[in-house]
Design an enzyme around this catalytic site. Structure first.
Site, PDB file in Angstrom:
ATOM      1  N   LYS A  11      64.911  37.242  31.388  1.00 11.49           N
ATOM      2  CA  LYS A  11      63.984  36.257  31.974  1.00 11.49           C
ATOM      3  C   LYS A  11      62.685  36.952  32.402  1.00 11.49           C
ATOM      4  CE  LYS A  11      66.553  36.985  36.238  1.00 11.49           C
ATOM      5  NZ  LYS A  11      67.575  36.467  37.141  1.00 11.49           N
ATOM      6  N   TYR A  58      36.498  49.434  48.820  1.00 18.07           N
ATOM      7  CA  TYR A  58      36.323  48.301  49.733  1.00 18.07           C
ATOM      8  C   TYR A  58      36.654  48.685  51.171  1.00 18.07           C
ATOM      9  CZ  TYR A  58      35.704  44.767  46.077  1.00 18.07           C
ATOM     10  OH  TYR A  58      35.228  44.015  45.042  1.00 18.07           O
TER      11      TYR A  58
END
Ligand code: PLP
Length: 355
Positions: free
Chosen positions: A45, A254
């Site tokens: 999956k 940042y």
């Protein structure tokens, strides 16, 4: 040749996942041996836990795997051309909107609720799997529902349940095992299945007829028993876009969370949180270039990460680095689970299998 999102051949992609097909198959073989007499399937999956389900299925089919598990019908449809004669089961079962696809495909639904059972029966029935909830309170029929006559007339291929705490030494494991045995004694099915990766490590009692490992196939260590046996499969590889000289006192990234204590050469690579390299790796992750281990500094950006080059490391623009991605170690560093570390790997990587 297939091209990635960038339109360049995978071999030239600036960002890639190096996938070790030999390790994948060896991990499956180890899990198959630990499954005792049970057949060993594979949970593929979420696009094979992020590796690319088609490549996983092709390799495990060739090794002898005959049972694959996906979550949705879209995932099943994407694999239909790759499973050959193997069996494909859809863990979320069937919604009304899935019925047309479900009836047109060889895959079987795993029925989880009385509504799903009725839906499957009223559309004509046929082979299906059934999930029974034995204490996790996630998906599945209650034991009472499963033994109430609701399932009469269904052709059940695999009757299954799922353990909540198999990665721990918890009393819940034995409780769920006993609850599953009690249901399995009363519900006729061709095969019974209980174990995921961690439960395979709990021993032969948990194997029944079929096991369903996922994580450990892809290099995750579900329990201590697997350490030293399960091999890593996934290595992200990125490229240095720029090397810059950052003088002492200057800041990187940042919010200027990293400040150079001395003049430092900083390499910027093309990897970021949009690729699943989440901000939790800020100031914690590292990359490898040859024998050099190169630390991540400052905040991880969406598409960029900064590395502080050690003295003497002559890395330059265009050099490829391996991202340190040992799942257990990265889980410890970041607080992310190994499942998150795998399934978060984004669409920008060229997925390149070695064998
Ligand atoms: C995902 C899943 C598995 C595989 O679990 P791992 O912990 O990855 O080995 C097995 N069974 C079910 C029902 C699942 O949803």
């Amino acid at each position: 040749m297939m091209t990635g999102l960038s339109g360049v051949a995978p071999g030239n992609s600036p960002l890639s996942l190096s996938l070790d097909g030999v390790a994948l198959v060896e991990n499956w073989r180890w899990l198959a041996r630990k499954s005792g007499g049970a057949a060993c399937g594979a949970a593929v999956k979420a696009d094979g836990y992020g590796l690319g389900a088609a490549g996983v299925v092709r390799r495990l089919s060739a090794a002898g795997c005959r049972d694959f598990f996906v979550a949705t019908w879209a995932e099943a449809a994407a694999l239909a051309g790759h499973v050959g004669g193997a069996r494909l089961a859809v863990l979320h079962g069937v919604r009304d909107a899935d019925m047309a696809l479900a009836r047109s495909m060889a895959a079987v639904p795993v029925l989880n609720s009385p509504e799903q059972v009725q839906r499957w029966k009223s559309s004509g029935g046929g082979e299906c799997d059934v999930m029974v909830d034995t204490g996790m309170n996630r998906l599945g029929l209650t034991p009472e529902e499963a033994t109430s006559g609701l399932l009469d007339g269904l052709a059940i291929g695999t009757l299954m349940s799922h353990l909540a705490s198999a990665d721990e030494d918890s009393a819940q494991n034995g409780e769920q095992l006993r609850a599953f045995r009690a249901v399995a004694d009363r519900v006729p099915a061709a095969r019974r299945s209980l174990a995921n990766s961690a439960a395979i490590c709990l021993g032969a009692d948990y194997g029944f007829d079929l096991t369903r490992p996922g994580l450990a196939l892809y290099g995750g260590i579900p329990r201590a028993e697997a350490a030293g046996w399960i091999r890593p499969v996934v290595t992200p590889q990125a490229e240095i876009l720029q090397v810059r000289a950052v003088p002492a006192g200057a800041c990187v990234g940042y919010n200027a969370t990293w400040q150079a204590q001395r003049d430092t050469r900083v390499a910027i690579i093309n990897l970021g949180y949009a690729d699943g390299y989440l901000r939790a790796f800020s100031d914690r992750g590292s990359a490898m270039l040859g024998d050099w281990s190169i630390p991540v500094i400052g905040r991880v950006s969406m598409d960029l990460v900064a590395l502080a080059l050690p003295d003497g490391c002559a890395a330059g623009e265009g050099d490829r680095v391996n991202i340190a991605y040992d799942l257990a170690e990265c889980a410890r560093l970041t607080g992310l689970s190994p499942y998150e570390l795998l399934t978060g790997l984004g669409q920008r990587y060229a997925r390149i299998w070695q064998d």
